[in-house]
Scaffold this motif. Structure first.
Motif, PDB file in Angstrom:
ATOM      1  N   ALA A 185       0.838  -1.209   0.000  1.00 53.33           N
ATOM      2  CA  ALA A 185       0.000   0.000   0.000  1.00 53.33           C
ATOM      3  C   ALA A 185       0.869   1.252   0.000  1.00 53.33           C
ATOM      4  CB  ALA A 185      -0.930  -0.025   1.207  1.00 53.33           C
ATOM      5  N   LYS A 186       1.958   1.199   0.746  1.00 58.15           N
ATOM      6  CA  LYS A 186       2.873   2.360   0.765  1.00 58.15           C
ATOM      7  C   LYS A 186       3.444   2.639  -0.626  1.00 58.15           C
ATOM      8  CE  LYS A 186       6.183   2.331   3.763  1.00 58.15           C
ATOM      9  NZ  LYS A 186       7.120   1.860   4.785  1.00 58.15           N
ATOM     10  N   ALA A 187       3.554   1.591  -1.440  1.00 56.16           N
ATOM     11  CA  ALA A 187       4.091   1.756  -2.804  1.00 56.16           C
ATOM     12  C   ALA A 187       2.979   2.096  -3.799  1.00 56.16           C
ATOM     13  CB  ALA A 187       4.808   0.475  -3.218  1.00 56.16           C
ATOM     14  N   GLY A 188       1.761   2.308  -3.291  1.00 52.10           N
ATOM     15  CA  GLY A 188       0.657   2.708  -4.169  1.00 52.10           C
ATOM     16  C   GLY A 188      -0.063   1.542  -4.829  1.00 52.10           C
ATOM     17  N   VAL A 189       0.184   0.323  -4.359  1.00 55.36           N
ATOM     18  CA  VAL A 189      -0.457  -0.866  -4.932  1.00 55.36           C
ATOM     19  C   VAL A 189      -1.785  -1.125  -4.205  1.00 55.36           C
ATOM     20  CG1 VAL A 189      -0.181  -3.372  -5.245  1.00 55.36           C
ATOM     21  CG2 VAL A 189       1.803  -1.850  -5.501  1.00 55.36           C
ATOM     22  N   ASP A 190      -2.831  -1.489  -4.946  1.00 53.67           N
ATOM     23  CA  ASP A 190      -4.125  -1.836  -4.330  1.00 53.67           C
ATOM     24  C   ASP A 190      -4.012  -3.271  -3.788  1.00 53.67           C
ATOM     25  OD1 ASP A 190      -6.699  -2.456  -3.611  1.00 53.67           O
ATOM     26  OD2 ASP A 190      -7.607  -1.989  -5.551  1.00 53.67           O
ATOM     27  N   ALA A 245      -3.583  -1.341  11.394  1.00 53.36           N
ATOM     28  CA  ALA A 245      -4.064   0.050  11.309  1.00 53.36           C
ATOM     29  C   ALA A 245      -3.161   0.853  10.368  1.00 53.36           C
ATOM     30  CB  ALA A 245      -4.086   0.677  12.708  1.00 53.36           C
ATOM     31  N   ALA A 246      -1.860   0.609  10.443  1.00 49.87           N
ATOM     32  CA  ALA A 246      -0.914   1.316   9.563  1.00 49.87           C
ATOM     33  C   ALA A 246      -1.162   0.927   8.110  1.00 49.87           C
ATOM     34  CB  ALA A 246       0.520   0.991   9.973  1.00 49.87           C
ATOM     35  N   ALA A 247      -1.439  -0.362   7.873  1.00 50.82           N
ATOM     36  CA  ALA A 247      -1.696  -0.824   6.498  1.00 50.82           C
ATOM     37  C   ALA A 247      -2.945  -0.145   5.946  1.00 50.82           C
ATOM     38  CB  ALA A 247      -1.852  -2.350   6.481  1.00 50.82           C
ATOM     39  N   GLU A 248      -3.991  -0.074   6.772  1.00 50.12           N
ATOM     40  CA  GLU A 248      -5.229   0.571   6.301  1.00 50.12           C
ATOM     41  C   GLU A 248      -5.009   2.061   6.051  1.00 50.12           C
ATOM     42  OE1 GLU A 248      -8.846  -2.158   7.986  1.00 50.12           O
ATOM     43  OE2 GLU A 248      -7.793  -0.898   9.437  1.00 50.12           O
ATOM     44  N   ALA A 259      -4.403   0.020   2.236  1.00 46.37           N
ATOM     45  CA  ALA A 259      -4.734  -1.407   2.060  1.00 46.37           C
ATOM     46  C   ALA A 259      -6.159  -1.669   2.576  1.00 46.37           C
ATOM     47  CB  ALA A 259      -3.737  -2.273   2.813  1.00 46.37           C
ATOM     48  N   THR A 260      -6.779  -2.748   2.066  1.00 53.05           N
ATOM     49  CA  THR A 260      -8.101  -3.147   2.557  1.00 53.05           C
ATOM     50  C   THR A 260      -7.969  -4.513   3.228  1.00 53.05           C
ATOM     51  OG1 THR A 260      -9.074  -2.036   0.657  1.00 53.05           O
ATOM     52  CG2 THR A 260     -10.507  -3.502   1.894  1.00 53.05           C
ATOM     53  N   LEU A 261      -8.535  -4.626   4.423  1.00 50.66           N
ATOM     54  CA  LEU A 261      -8.456  -5.886   5.175  1.00 50.66           C
ATOM     55  C   LEU A 261      -9.873  -6.404   5.388  1.00 50.66           C
ATOM     56  CD1 LEU A 261      -5.632  -4.620   5.638  1.00 50.66           C
ATOM     57  CD2 LEU A 261      -5.783  -5.305   8.019  1.00 50.66           C
ATOM     58  N   TYR A 262     -10.135  -7.641   5.000  1.00 51.91           N
ATOM     59  CA  TYR A 262     -11.459  -8.234   5.187  1.00 51.91           C
ATOM     60  C   TYR A 262     -11.394  -9.310   6.268  1.00 51.91           C
ATOM     61  CZ  TYR A 262     -12.429  -6.252   0.532  1.00 51.91           C
ATOM     62  OH  TYR A 262     -12.579  -5.416  -0.543  1.00 51.91           O
ATOM     63  N   HIS A 263     -12.373  -9.288   7.165  1.00 49.33           N
ATOM     64  CA  HIS A 263     -12.520 -10.371   8.148  1.00 49.33           C
ATOM     65  C   HIS A 263     -13.564 -11.370   7.625  1.00 49.33           C
ATOM     66  CE1 HIS A 263     -11.026  -7.985  11.943  1.00 49.33           C
ATOM     67  NE2 HIS A 263     -10.083  -8.184  11.045  1.00 49.33           N
ATOM     68  N   GLY A 264     -13.601 -12.546   8.243  1.00 51.79           N
ATOM     69  CA  GLY A 264     -14.635 -13.531   7.887  1.00 51.79           C
ATOM     70  C   GLY A 264     -14.649 -13.858   6.398  1.00 51.79           C
ATOM     71  N   SER A 265     -13.477 -13.858   5.786  1.00 52.91           N
ATOM     72  CA  SER A 265     -13.406 -14.045   4.326  1.00 52.91           C
ATOM     73  C   SER A 265     -12.411 -15.143   3.970  1.00 52.91           C
ATOM     74  CB  SER A 265     -13.016 -12.723   3.647  1.00 52.91           C
ATOM     75  OG  SER A 265     -13.958 -11.726   3.962  1.00 52.91           O
ATOM     76  N   GLY A 266     -12.669 -16.313   4.507  1.00 55.55           N
ATOM     77  CA  GLY A 266     -11.797 -17.463   4.224  1.00 55.55           C
ATOM     78  C   GLY A 266     -11.856 -17.836   2.749  1.00 55.55           C
ATOM     79  N   VAL A 267     -10.708 -17.974   2.142  1.00 52.72           N
ATOM     80  CA  VAL A 267     -10.655 -18.368   0.733  1.00 52.72           C
ATOM     81  C   VAL A 267     -10.904 -19.869   0.648  1.00 52.72           C
ATOM     82  CG1 VAL A 267      -9.167 -18.535  -1.303  1.00 52.72           C
ATOM     83  CG2 VAL A 267      -9.086 -16.484   0.149  1.00 52.72           C
ATOM     84  N   SER A 286       9.632 -10.852   6.176  1.00 50.27           N
ATOM     85  CA  SER A 286       9.332 -11.553   4.924  1.00 50.27           C
ATOM     86  C   SER A 286       8.163 -10.894   4.200  1.00 50.27           C
ATOM     87  CB  SER A 286       9.008 -13.022   5.213  1.00 50.27           C
ATOM     88  OG  SER A 286      10.108 -13.613   5.854  1.00 50.27           O
ATOM     89  N   GLY A 287       7.243 -10.310   4.956  1.00 51.43           N
ATOM     90  CA  GLY A 287       6.148  -9.561   4.326  1.00 51.43           C
ATOM     91  C   GLY A 287       6.707  -8.397   3.512  1.00 51.43           C
ATOM     92  N   GLY A 288       7.739  -7.754   4.040  1.00 49.93           N
ATOM     93  CA  GLY A 288       8.395  -6.665   3.304  1.00 49.93           C
ATOM     94  C   GLY A 288       9.060  -7.184   2.030  1.00 49.93           C
ATOM     95  N   LEU A 289       9.705  -8.344   2.162  1.00 51.06           N
ATOM     96  CA  LEU A 289      10.337  -8.958   0.975  1.00 51.06           C
ATOM     97  C   LEU A 289       9.299  -9.277  -0.096  1.00 51.06           C
ATOM     98  CD1 LEU A 289      12.889 -11.594   2.358  1.00 51.06           C
ATOM     99  CD2 LEU A 289      13.424  -9.603   0.936  1.00 51.06           C
ATOM    100  N   LEU A 290       8.175  -9.884   0.346  1.00 44.22           N
ATOM    101  CA  LEU A 290       7.123 -10.259  -0.604  1.00 44.22           C
ATOM    102  C   LEU A 290       6.616  -9.043  -1.371  1.00 44.22           C
ATOM    103  CD1 LEU A 290       4.904 -12.725   1.482  1.00 44.22           C
ATOM    104  CD2 LEU A 290       6.274 -13.294  -0.526  1.00 44.22           C
ATOM    105  N   ALA A 291       6.509  -7.906  -0.666  1.00 45.97           N
ATOM    106  CA  ALA A 291       5.981  -6.698  -1.319  1.00 45.97           C
ATOM    107  C   ALA A 291       6.868  -6.319  -2.495  1.00 45.97           C
ATOM    108  CB  ALA A 291       5.880  -5.555  -0.303  1.00 45.97           C
ATOM    109  N   ASP A 292       8.166  -6.430  -2.347  1.00 48.91           N
ATOM    110  CA  ASP A 292       9.063  -6.130  -3.474  1.00 48.91           C
ATOM    111  C   ASP A 292       8.972  -7.201  -4.553  1.00 48.91           C
ATOM    112  OD1 ASP A 292      10.206  -3.645  -3.038  1.00 48.91           O
ATOM    113  OD2 ASP A 292      11.683  -4.442  -1.619  1.00 48.91           O
ATOM    114  N   LEU A 293       8.975  -8.476  -4.134  1.00 49.29           N
ATOM    115  CA  LEU A 293       8.969  -9.567  -5.119  1.00 49.29           C
ATOM    116  C   LEU A 293       7.726  -9.514  -5.999  1.00 49.29           C
ATOM    117  CD1 LEU A 293      10.193 -12.552  -2.889  1.00 49.29           C
ATOM    118  CD2 LEU A 293      11.516 -11.292  -4.608  1.00 49.29           C
ATOM    119  N   VAL A 294       6.593  -9.246  -5.369  1.00 46.24           N
ATOM    120  CA  VAL A 294       5.342  -9.272  -6.118  1.00 46.24           C
ATOM    121  C   VAL A 294       5.277  -8.115  -7.129  1.00 46.24           C
ATOM    122  CG1 VAL A 294       3.684  -7.904  -4.756  1.00 46.24           C
ATOM    123  CG2 VAL A 294       3.016 -10.114  -5.601  1.00 46.24           C
TER     124      VAL A 294
END
Ligand SMILES: Cc1cc2nc3c(=O)[nH]c(=O)nc-3n(C[C@H](O)[C@H](O)[C@H](O)COP(=O)(O)OP(=O)(O)OC[C@H]3O[C@@H](n4cnc5c(N)ncnc54)[C@H](O)[C@@H]3O)c2cc1C
Length: 442
Positions: free
Chosen positions: A57-62, A204-207, A211-219, A392-400
């Motif tokens: 989200a900080k990088a402007g990605v939805d 809270a920082a992500a939102e 970023a959008t966070l959904y609860h009760g949304s099991g894939v 690792s979450g930070g790493l994933l953000a760059d990799l993706v």
């Protein structure tokens, strides 16, 4: 979903007595409803997923997080709060055999960087996590283990560049660490935190970053059409260009199918006392606020928190039923009384369990999912994910995003997860593994 433990493991029951839930309120969030679209869909609302969402989200990605229950339901909201070195189980020789000295150094530096990563996040977003402890202290449970700790001083200097400090058995009492140990080693890296306050602050920082966070949304299903992922949840479908799997010990064999047989969830359990009085602390001779653990393979981890409650954790349960859960918590209480005999009468009103995750090659995996274009995963932190999952979450953000990672990206974590023997019956070996560990701890 095809999970390898019975439903009990993934229910509310094992975490019903979690102390952290009483320390701060958590916001409700809506479930995904209807059809939506985004750049990156993230499955799992723990440190890995939420950290990835924040950095994207900080990088402007939805970026959108789909969480089955609520942020922090998994291990991230119920762990021991040791923000410390770790994440893998290979020793230096094992690392060198696989990735050479340079690869070993990369990994050790990444461990250090992961602790600093959390520290930066906490400071940057002003997250009050009840931080305490000056590094971490390991206690020798047998006299021969103190010799091992003594040898560690040079190794720690060489691989981490840290000055470790030894405490002889005779000095433990004066340092407020009286629990029958044979000496200790303190590393000036790591600290204790309240994991619920940390994951909620991160969310809270992500939102706030978008970023959008959904609860009760099991894939329940991952499909791919038109070059995009479609993630089915009970009340909606999320379509995304890219996908992150961040489900760790709560993963399913079929989400995605590639995961089948490649991760091993195992249990960790914690008990927490009421606040101890000064008289009780004095009677035991334990007043130290150091984040502590012992030299056992089935280790105990413990820390006197800022409100004078003692947190005491054990590994090695095979949680599948209420009965086995109760047994492991009884063992935790017995071990606690053995270590701190002056507190035999002190109540431990909070107790709970959760799932950590280990890999066949004994190291985490952070990288692209083979066979699934644009899909990435990070998992298997071997019970030490407060720092490493966040990192690792930070790493994933760059990799993706297809960027060169800004953080150290150790080659050892780039190796895709290997399959365990016995496939979906693999957890059957764990009682044997634990019995072997328990024997070698004697
Ligand atoms: C009792 C205990 C004590 C621990 N103590 C420590 C410690 O002191 N220090 C330390 O460093 N580490 C500790 N750990 C380990 C650490 O908590 C984990 O490594 C870390 O939290 C992993 O984070 P994660 O985000 O990858 O996974 P998790 O926090 O487990 O999150 C995974 C999430 O994915 C969700 N999910 C799963 N499947 C789906 C799906 N299909 N759709 C949507 N959502 C889904 C789950 O509901 C869960 O919330 C401990 C763990 C436990 C259980």
């Amino acid at each position: 979903m095809k999970r390898i433990y019975p439903d009990f493991t993934y229910s509310d029951a094992p975490r019903a007595g979690c102390w952290w839930d009483h320390t701060c309120d958590a916001p409700d969030r809506d479930a995904l409803q209807g059809h939506h679209s985004c750049d990156v869909a993230i499955i799992g609302g723990g440190f890995t997923g939420v950290s990835a969402a924040l950095h994207l989200a900080k990088a402007g990605v939805d970026a959108r997080v789909l969480e089955s229950r609520y942020v922090g339901f998994g291990a991230s909201g119920r762990n021991g709060g040791f923000c410390c070195l770790g994440g893998g189980r290979l020793d230096d020789a094992g690392l060198e055999r696989r990735v050479g000295v340079e690869g070993r150094t990369e990994w050790r530096q990444a461990e250090l960087a992961s602790v600093a990563f959390v520290e930066d996040l906490i400071n940057q977003y002003g997250i009050d996590v009840d931080r305490h402890s000056d590094g971490e202290t390991q206690f020798a449970h047998r006299s021969r283990d103190f010799a091992t700790l003594r040898a560690e001083v040079d190794r720690v200097g060489e691989v981490y560049g840290l000055n470790a400090r030894l405490t002889a058995a005779a000095d433990l009492q004066s340092e407020g660490m009286n629990a029958g140990f044979h000496g200790a080693l303190t590393l000036p890296a790591g600290f204790g935190l309240n994991p619920r306050k940390y994951i909620l602050g991160l969310a809270a920082a992500a939102e706030a970053a978008g970023a959008t966070l959904y609860h009760g949304s099991g894939v329940t299903q991952i499909t791919r059409s038109g070059g995009r992922y479609q993630l089915a949840t009970p009340a909606g479908v999320l379509s995304a260009d890219k996908l992150i799997i961040a489900t760790n010990g709560y993963s399913s064999e079929d989400l995605p199918d590639w995961l089948a047989g490649r991760y091993m969830p195992t249990q960790s359990s914690i008990i927490v006392t009421r606040p101890l009085t000064q008289t009780e602390l004095g009677a035991q001779g334990w007043t130290s606020g150091q984040a502590s653990y012992d030299t056992r393979k089935l280790l105990h981890y413990f820390r006197l928190m800022p409100d004078n409650r003692m947190l005491f954790g054990v590994r090695g349960g095979v949680m599948a039923t209420p009965g086995s859960e109760a047994r492991v918590l009884r063992r935790a209480r017995a071990d606690f009384e053995h270590m701190f005999p002056a507190w035999k009468e002190v109540e431990t009103p909070y107790s709970w369990s959760g799932m950590v995750c280990v890999a066949r090659n004994r190291m985490p995996f952070v990288g692209p999912v083979p066979g699934l274009p644009g899909a990435f995963a990070s998992m298997c932190y071997h019970g030490n994910g407060v720092a490493m999952a966040s990192y690792s979450g930070g790493l994933l953000a760059d990799l993706v995003q297809g960027n060169e990672p800004k953080q150290i990206y150790p080659r050892i974590v780039q190796r895709p997860l290997e399959k365990f023997e016995l496939g979906r019956f693999r957890r059957a070996v764990m009682p044997l593994v634990y019995a072997t560990f328990s024997l070698s701890d004697r």
